[in-house]
Design an enzyme around this catalytic site. Sequence first.
Site, PDB file in Angstrom:
ATOM      1  N   SER A   4       8.020   2.069   9.468  1.00  0.00           N
ATOM      2  CA  SER A   4       7.905   3.056  10.549  1.00  0.00           C
ATOM      3  C   SER A   4       6.597   2.882  11.329  1.00  0.00           C
ATOM      4  O   SER A   4       6.558   3.112  12.541  1.00  0.00           O
ATOM      5  CB  SER A   4       8.052   4.484  10.014  1.00  0.00           C
ATOM      6  OG  SER A   4       6.945   4.848   9.225  1.00  0.00           O
TER       7      SER A   4
ATOM      8  N   GLU B 281     -12.057  -6.418  -1.360  1.00  0.00           N
ATOM      9  CA  GLU B 281     -11.963  -5.260  -2.257  1.00  0.00           C
ATOM     10  C   GLU B 281     -10.924  -4.274  -1.724  1.00  0.00           C
ATOM     11  O   GLU B 281     -10.969  -3.900  -0.546  1.00  0.00           O
ATOM     12  CB  GLU B 281     -13.331  -4.572  -2.350  1.00  0.00           C
ATOM     13  CG  GLU B 281     -13.452  -3.696  -3.582  1.00  0.00           C
ATOM     14  CD  GLU B 281     -14.724  -2.849  -3.542  1.00  0.00           C
ATOM     15  OE1 GLU B 281     -14.709  -1.745  -4.098  1.00  0.00           O
ATOM     16  OE2 GLU B 281     -15.702  -3.312  -2.922  1.00  0.00           O
TER      17      GLU B 281
ATOM     18  N   ARG C  78      -0.628 -15.973  -7.431  1.00  0.00           N
ATOM     19  CA  ARG C  78      -1.003 -15.297  -6.178  1.00  0.00           C
ATOM     20  C   ARG C  78      -1.586 -16.268  -5.160  1.00  0.00           C
ATOM     21  O   ARG C  78      -1.337 -16.155  -3.969  1.00  0.00           O
ATOM     22  CB  ARG C  78      -1.989 -14.163  -6.487  1.00  0.00           C
ATOM     23  CG  ARG C  78      -1.303 -12.950  -7.101  1.00  0.00           C
ATOM     24  CD  ARG C  78      -2.321 -11.922  -7.536  1.00  0.00           C
ATOM     25  NE  ARG C  78      -3.182 -11.527  -6.429  1.00  0.00           N
ATOM     26  CZ  ARG C  78      -4.424 -11.059  -6.563  1.00  0.00           C
ATOM     27  NH1 ARG C  78      -4.951 -10.923  -7.752  1.00  0.00           N
ATOM     28  NH2 ARG C  78      -5.123 -10.718  -5.518  1.00  0.00           N
TER      29      ARG C  78
ATOM     30  N   ASP D 250      -8.739  -1.459  -0.292  1.00  0.00           N
ATOM     31  CA  ASP D 250      -8.939  -0.211   0.447  1.00  0.00           C
ATOM     32  C   ASP D 250     -10.414   0.137   0.669  1.00  0.00           C
ATOM     33  O   ASP D 250     -10.794   1.305   0.684  1.00  0.00           O
ATOM     34  CB  ASP D 250      -8.255   0.963  -0.279  1.00  0.00           C
ATOM     35  CG  ASP D 250      -6.755   0.757  -0.426  1.00  0.00           C
ATOM     36  OD1 ASP D 250      -6.168   0.108   0.451  1.00  0.00           O
ATOM     37  OD2 ASP D 250      -6.181   1.250  -1.408  1.00  0.00           O
TER      38      ASP D 250
ATOM     39  N   HIS E 199      -4.152   3.032   5.525  1.00  0.00           N
ATOM     40  CA  HIS E 199      -4.065   3.588   4.169  1.00  0.00           C
ATOM     41  C   HIS E 199      -3.818   5.089   4.295  1.00  0.00           C
ATOM     42  O   HIS E 199      -4.504   5.762   5.079  1.00  0.00           O
ATOM     43  CB  HIS E 199      -5.367   3.314   3.415  1.00  0.00           C
ATOM     44  CG  HIS E 199      -5.337   3.840   2.019  1.00  0.00           C
ATOM     45  ND1 HIS E 199      -4.608   3.233   1.012  1.00  0.00           N
ATOM     46  CD2 HIS E 199      -5.904   4.938   1.457  1.00  0.00           C
ATOM     47  CE1 HIS E 199      -4.737   3.936  -0.101  1.00  0.00           C
ATOM     48  NE2 HIS E 199      -5.521   4.973   0.138  1.00  0.00           N
TER      49      HIS E 199
ATOM     50  N   LEU F   1      -3.805  -8.828  -1.781  1.00  0.00           N
ATOM     51  CA  LEU F   1      -4.029 -10.166  -1.244  1.00  0.00           C
ATOM     52  C   LEU F   1      -5.244 -10.821  -1.898  1.00  0.00           C
ATOM     53  O   LEU F   1      -6.224 -10.142  -2.248  1.00  0.00           O
ATOM     54  CB  LEU F   1      -4.224 -10.070   0.270  1.00  0.00           C
ATOM     55  CG  LEU F   1      -2.986  -9.530   1.006  1.00  0.00           C
ATOM     56  CD1 LEU F   1      -3.353  -8.975   2.370  1.00  0.00           C
ATOM     57  CD2 LEU F   1      -1.917 -10.608   1.120  1.00  0.00           C
TER      58      LEU F   1
HETATM   59  C1  GRF Z   1       2.409   4.277   5.100  1.00  0.00           C
HETATM   60  O1  GRF Z   1       2.209   5.544   4.547  1.00  0.00           O
HETATM   61  C2  GRF Z   1       1.121   3.499   5.117  1.00  0.00           C
HETATM   62  O2  GRF Z   1      -0.003   4.302   5.285  1.00  0.00           O
HETATM   63  C3  GRF Z   1       1.092   2.869   3.753  1.00  0.00           C
HETATM   64  O3  GRF Z   1       2.415   2.556   3.453  1.00  0.00           O
HETATM   65  C4  GRF Z   1       3.288   3.411   4.208  1.00  0.00           C
HETATM   66  C5  GRF Z   1       4.176   2.509   4.995  1.00  0.00           C
HETATM   67  O4  GRF Z   1       5.189   3.199   5.657  1.00  0.00           O
HETATM   68  N1  GRF Z   1       0.192   1.741   3.744  1.00  0.00           N
HETATM   69  P1  GRF Z   1       6.041   2.473   6.758  1.00  0.00           P
HETATM   70  O5  GRF Z   1       6.687   1.244   6.097  1.00  0.00           O
HETATM   71  O6  GRF Z   1       5.146   2.081   7.879  1.00  0.00           O
HETATM   72  O7  GRF Z   1       7.091   3.455   7.175  1.00  0.00           O
END
Ligand code: GRF
Length: 216
Positions: free
Chosen positions: A13, A143, A65, A145, A109, A93
Site C-alpha cells: 500500500s 544497523e 544472505r 531501523d 518504519h 539486508l
Molecule cells: C508498513 O506499515 C510499513 O511501515 C512497514 O511495513 C508495512 C508495509 O505495508 N515497513 P504495505 O505493504 O506498504 O501496505
Amino acid sequence: MKNIVILISGRGSNMEAIIRARDAQAWPARIAAVISNTEKAAGLATAEKAGIFTQAVVKKPGEDRQLYDARLAEAIDRHKPDLLVLAGFMRILTAEFVRHYEGRIVNIHPALLPAFTGLHTHARAIEAGVRLHGATVHFVTPELDAGPIIAQAAVPVMPDDTEDELAARVLEQEHRLYPRAVRWLVEGKVRLEAGRVVLDDSINFPAGYMLIGDFS
Ligand code: GRF
C-alpha cells in the site's frame, strides 16, 4: 529523469501511494521496477496493473544472505536506481548491500524511531502506554531501523485502541508521509551528508501533527 526502484514483500500500500503521487504530481522520476522477495506479494499485481516492471527475487534453499543480497542487487542495478525505496520489505539486508546504496536507500518504519525498532510496533506501543505513536522515514544504514531520520508523522494512541485500529491510523499517515519524503529525495531536497540528514530550506515546518524534520 530519476529512476526509483521499490522493494516490497506484501500488500504494497505504501508502494501504491508512491506510484499514485508520482503520477498525479508528475515527478521528474519513473518507477523503474518493483521487486519482491516473494511471488506471493499482493503488491506485485498492483504494480503490474500500473504498467511497472515487476520481479520476484526468491531466496534459494540453502542460499546465504550474502549470495541472496548479491542477486537482489544485480536485479536492482539493471534499472540504474537513483533511489531505492523499501516499502514493507521484510528481510534484513547485509551491511555490504546497504553500503552499496548508501545515501540513496530509504525505508518507512511504523513507529516513531528510535522507539520500537523491529516488529509488532503497534502492539508494543499500546503495551508501553505511549500517548503518541507514528511512522518514520529514514535512510537505511547497516544497523536495523537506526538510520538518519528524514521525516516523521505522529498520531495519538487512543485509550481503547486495538492493535488494528492503531495500525490503520498510522498507515493512513504513512501514505501521506512516504510519498512526500520520496518526492523531496527525487527533487534533491534531502541529502545525506557525513551521516546527517540535510533538508533544503524550501521545506517548511508543516502545521499539525505531521512533524517533519531531522531529529537524528
Ligand atoms: C508498513 O506499515 C510499513 O511501515 C512497514 O511495513 C508495512 C508495509 O505495508 N515497513 P504495505 O505493504 O506498504 O501496505
